[in-house]
Design an enzyme around this catalytic site. Structure first.
Site, PDB file in Angstrom:
ATOM      1  N   GLU A  16       1.646  -1.011  -0.035  1.00 45.77           N
ATOM      2  CA  GLU A  16       0.092  -0.177  -0.131  1.00 45.77           C
ATOM      3  C   GLU A  16       1.012   0.852   0.444  1.00 45.77           C
ATOM      4  OE1 GLU A  16      -2.929   0.434   2.863  1.00 45.77           O
ATOM      5  OE2 GLU A  16      -3.020  -1.593   3.734  1.00 45.77           O
ATOM      6  N   CYS A  65       3.309   8.039   1.335  1.00 48.44           N
ATOM      7  CA  CYS A  65       3.811   7.214   2.226  1.00 48.44           C
ATOM      8  C   CYS A  65       3.996   5.629   1.302  1.00 48.44           C
ATOM      9  CB  CYS A  65       2.282   7.313   3.590  1.00 48.44           C
ATOM     10  SG  CYS A  65       2.796   6.025   4.181  1.00 48.44           S
ATOM     11  N   CYS A  98       4.481  -7.661   7.906  1.00 45.97           N
ATOM     12  CA  CYS A  98       5.777  -6.406   8.848  1.00 45.97           C
ATOM     13  C   CYS A  98       6.161  -7.617  10.185  1.00 45.97           C
ATOM     14  CB  CYS A  98       4.967  -5.420   9.637  1.00 45.97           C
ATOM     15  SG  CYS A  98       6.304  -5.247  10.969  1.00 45.97           S
ATOM     16  N   CYS A 153       2.509  -5.073  16.427  1.00 48.42           N
ATOM     17  CA  CYS A 153       1.900  -4.880  16.968  1.00 48.42           C
ATOM     18  C   CYS A 153       0.536  -4.615  17.093  1.00 48.42           C
ATOM     19  CB  CYS A 153       2.115  -2.945  16.357  1.00 48.42           C
ATOM     20  SG  CYS A 153       4.228  -2.488  16.819  1.00 48.42           S
ATOM     21  N   CYS A 170      -1.671  -2.668  14.780  1.00 52.57           N
ATOM     22  CA  CYS A 170      -1.322  -2.205  13.744  1.00 52.57           C
ATOM     23  C   CYS A 170      -2.155  -4.007  13.211  1.00 52.57           C
ATOM     24  CB  CYS A 170      -0.338  -2.241  13.154  1.00 52.57           C
ATOM     25  SG  CYS A 170       0.762  -2.100  11.906  1.00 52.57           S
ATOM     26  N   SER A 219      10.217   6.021   9.731  1.00 56.04           N
ATOM     27  CA  SER A 219       9.144   5.809  10.953  1.00 56.04           C
ATOM     28  C   SER A 219       9.475   4.234  11.222  1.00 56.04           C
ATOM     29  CB  SER A 219       7.523   6.041  10.532  1.00 56.04           C
ATOM     30  OG  SER A 219       7.193   5.664  12.042  1.00 56.04           O
ATOM     31  N   SER A 273       8.267   5.713  16.620  1.00 52.67           N
ATOM     32  CA  SER A 273       6.753   4.593  17.735  1.00 52.67           C
ATOM     33  C   SER A 273       7.078   4.399  18.554  1.00 52.67           C
ATOM     34  CB  SER A 273       6.286   3.538  16.687  1.00 52.67           C
ATOM     35  OG  SER A 273       5.996   3.684  14.811  1.00 52.67           O
ATOM     36  N   LEU A 274       6.150   5.108  20.022  1.00 53.18           N
ATOM     37  CA  LEU A 274       7.126   5.264  21.247  1.00 53.18           C
ATOM     38  C   LEU A 274       5.193   4.841  21.296  1.00 53.18           C
ATOM     39  CD1 LEU A 274       9.157   6.172  22.715  1.00 53.18           C
ATOM     40  CD2 LEU A 274       7.552   7.952  23.305  1.00 53.18           C
ATOM     41  N   HIS A 275       3.937   4.791  21.236  1.00 58.90           N
ATOM     42  CA  HIS A 275       2.358   4.985  21.666  1.00 58.90           C
ATOM     43  C   HIS A 275       1.933   4.255  23.324  1.00 58.90           C
ATOM     44  CE1 HIS A 275       2.080   4.765  18.015  1.00 58.90           C
ATOM     45  NE2 HIS A 275       2.823   3.641  17.519  1.00 58.90           N
ATOM     46  N   ASN A 329      -6.606   4.506  14.382  1.00 58.73           N
ATOM     47  CA  ASN A 329      -7.031   3.772  13.394  1.00 58.73           C
ATOM     48  C   ASN A 329      -8.007   2.417  13.431  1.00 58.73           C
ATOM     49  OD1 ASN A 329      -7.415   5.517  10.766  1.00 58.73           O
ATOM     50  ND2 ASN A 329      -5.569   5.309  10.284  1.00 58.73           N
ATOM     51  N   CYS A 331      -4.066   1.602   8.864  1.00 60.72           N
ATOM     52  CA  CYS A 331      -2.696   0.813   7.952  1.00 60.72           C
ATOM     53  C   CYS A 331      -2.692  -0.146   7.911  1.00 60.72           C
ATOM     54  CB  CYS A 331      -1.685   1.762   9.153  1.00 60.72           C
ATOM     55  SG  CYS A 331      -1.563   3.148   9.488  1.00 60.72           S
TER      56      CYS A 331
HETATM   57  N1  SAH Z   1       7.324  -0.019  11.302  1.00 62.14           N
HETATM   58  C1  SAH Z   1       7.641   1.342  11.731  1.00 62.14           C
HETATM   59  C2  SAH Z   1       6.750   2.091  10.493  1.00 62.14           C
HETATM   60  C3  SAH Z   1       5.196   1.934  10.033  1.00 62.14           C
HETATM   61  S1  SAH Z   1       3.789   2.401  10.472  1.00 62.14           S
HETATM   62  C4  SAH Z   1       6.770   2.097  12.540  1.00 62.14           C
HETATM   63  O1  SAH Z   1       6.305   1.034  13.215  1.00 62.14           O
HETATM   64  O2  SAH Z   1       7.475   3.209  13.198  1.00 62.14           O
HETATM   65  C5  SAH Z   1       4.029   3.925  11.122  1.00 62.14           C
HETATM   66  C6  SAH Z   1       3.156   4.265  11.692  1.00 62.14           C
HETATM   67  O3  SAH Z   1       1.455   4.449  12.317  1.00 62.14           O
HETATM   68  C7  SAH Z   1       3.177   4.266  13.110  1.00 62.14           C
HETATM   69  O4  SAH Z   1       3.987   4.902  14.265  1.00 62.14           O
HETATM   70  C8  SAH Z   1       2.412   2.619  13.740  1.00 62.14           C
HETATM   71  O5  SAH Z   1       2.691   2.250  14.941  1.00 62.14           O
HETATM   72  C9  SAH Z   1       1.338   3.844  13.317  1.00 62.14           C
HETATM   73  N2  SAH Z   1      -0.253   2.493  13.327  1.00 62.14           N
HETATM   74  C10 SAH Z   1      -0.307   1.199  12.827  1.00 62.14           C
HETATM   75  N3  SAH Z   1      -1.246   0.552  13.426  1.00 62.14           N
HETATM   76  C11 SAH Z   1      -1.853   2.334  13.644  1.00 62.14           C
HETATM   77  C12 SAH Z   1      -3.604   1.370  13.633  1.00 62.14           C
HETATM   78  N4  SAH Z   1      -4.303   1.248  13.354  1.00 62.14           N
HETATM   79  N5  SAH Z   1      -3.701   3.640  14.037  1.00 62.14           N
HETATM   80  C13 SAH Z   1      -2.570   4.431  14.082  1.00 62.14           C
HETATM   81  N6  SAH Z   1      -1.383   3.947  13.736  1.00 62.14           N
HETATM   82  C14 SAH Z   1      -1.128   3.618  13.495  1.00 62.14           C
END
Ligand code: SAH
Length: 342
Positions: A92, A105, A112, A116, A119, A191, A214-216, A290, A333
């Site tokens: 994508e 993007c 992957c 996570c 995701c 990222s 990506s911290l989250h 999302n 995503c």
């Molecule tokens: N693997 C890399 C880049 C891919 S995703 C990373 O982890 O940074 C880009 C961003 O989208 C990352 O911060 C990821 O955590 C976030 N992401 C993934 N799924 C998501 C979702 N359902 N809602 C919001 N952000 C999401």
């Protein structure tokens, strides 16, 4: 070498060598490199080349590394693409229009393996790494489809770019080359979920390219629930590496933080995060989650996001709440690809 040469995998220097190996003059590489990144769909469109050379190229090389499979267009101009790659897998890409110009993007892997919890990209694991050409060609294909010049690139699609490091670096070099796409290094952001060894490599190899991490989560307990990578690396260690990164590159780091209702969006989470990031050269990007059908996580309410941002701001941490583009098309995503897999 088996199969035709994929020209978009080549750096400018490698293309020169390839042209020489065909018994042609070096300067032909300049013409091909420029025209293929202007979006030529076929060697016949590179009219500067003699007919015989175009024929020779048809027999030995291909211009494209991805082919368009599906496209969704949002009312706000955002476009989501599904591209097919060799072997039949799909990736994508997303096209976004901002005040400052157009941005794409791109994905770095088909699938992957980071897993996570929130995701969609990792649900079926990793199928394969993308080649540099497949990463770069997503940009060219989007530029051609939209008829716009792409000024910004974010490597934030499917995949963990630092898990495909060598092809990523090659792709960045190719897209940056001013003889082709000429995308400014400062207009590119990569990222990562936080592969620390690679953060050091990246600081050395690509100090001008932006880094997002990506911290989250504000602590290890929450981060480990959401991101398996956090089980092998503590937040202390990760933030230490991030501080080193900013010292080496003098570049501000972006921390991505997807707000998940009841998981990481409480006032105390914001306070904790602010305390940990204090004094760092950084910026926090709050992302409305999302929703993904395959898990139960919900996005925080808009007021919650505002309150979270306010706490960070009060503590002196720069923060933005990411505007949602393409809400009417944007499957989360990785979701478009997932839905199309049999
Ligand atoms: N693997 C890399 C880049 C891919 S995703 C990373 O982890 O940074 C880009 C961003 O989208 C990352 O911060 C990821 O955590 C976030 N992401 C993934 N799924 C998501 C979702 N359902 N809602 C919001 N952000 C999401």
């Amino acid at each position: 070498m088996s199969g035709p040469a994929v020209l978009k995998n080549m750096t400018y220097g490698e293309l020169e060598q390839f042209v020489l190996s065909l018994g042609q003059k070096k300067f032909r590489a300049t013409q091909i490199f420029r025209r293929m990144y202007e979006g030529c769909a076929d060697f016949d469109e590179i009219t500067e080349l003699p007919l015989s050379m175009r024929q020779q190229l048809q027999e030995t090389a291909v211009l494209h590394a991805v082919s368009l499979k599906e496209r969704q267009v949002s009312s706000d101009g955002t476009r989501k693409y599904l591209f097919e790659i060799a072997g039949g897998d799909t990736v994508e890409s997303v096209y976004m229009r901002y005040k400052y110009g157009s941005s794409v993007c791109v994905s770095s892997q088909a699938g992957c393996r980071m897993g996570c919890a929130f995701c969609a990209s990792g649900i079926n694991g990793l199928n394969r790494n993308l080649t540099a050409g497949e990463i770069v060609d997503q940009i060219t294909a989007v530029a051609r489809d939209t008829g716009s010049r792409i000024g910004h690139v974010v490597v934030m699609g499917t995949g963990e770019p630092f898990d495909n490091y060598d092809e990523l670096i090659r792709a960045l070099r190719i897209m940056h080359d001013s003889r082709g796409l000429g995308i400014g290094a400062r207009n590119i952001t990569v990222s990562t979920c936080g592969l620390t060894d690679r953060i050091y490599d990246f600081a050395k190899d690509m100090p001008q390219v932006g880094l997002a991490v990506s911290l989250h989560a504000p602590d290890d307990e929450i981060r480990r629930q959401l991101m398996p990578v956090a089980r092998s690396c503590s937040m202390d260690k990760l933030l230490h590496v991030c501080r080193d990164y900013t010292e080496i590159t003098h570049r501000r780091i972006t921390f991505e933080y997807a707000l998940i209702s009841g998981v990481n969006d409480r006032a105390q989470d914001a306070e904790k995060l602010a305390a940990r990031l204090r004094g760092m050269l950084c910026h926090v990007n709050l992302i409305p989650l999302n929703t993904v059908n395959e898990n139960e996580f919900q996005s925080s309410a808009r007021e919650k996001a505002g309150a979270f941002a306010e706490i960070l701001e009060k503590r002196g941490i720069q923060v933005t709440v990411r505007r949602q583009l393409g809400a009417d098309i944007s499957a989360a995503c990785g979701q478009l690809r997932l839905n199309r897999e049999s």
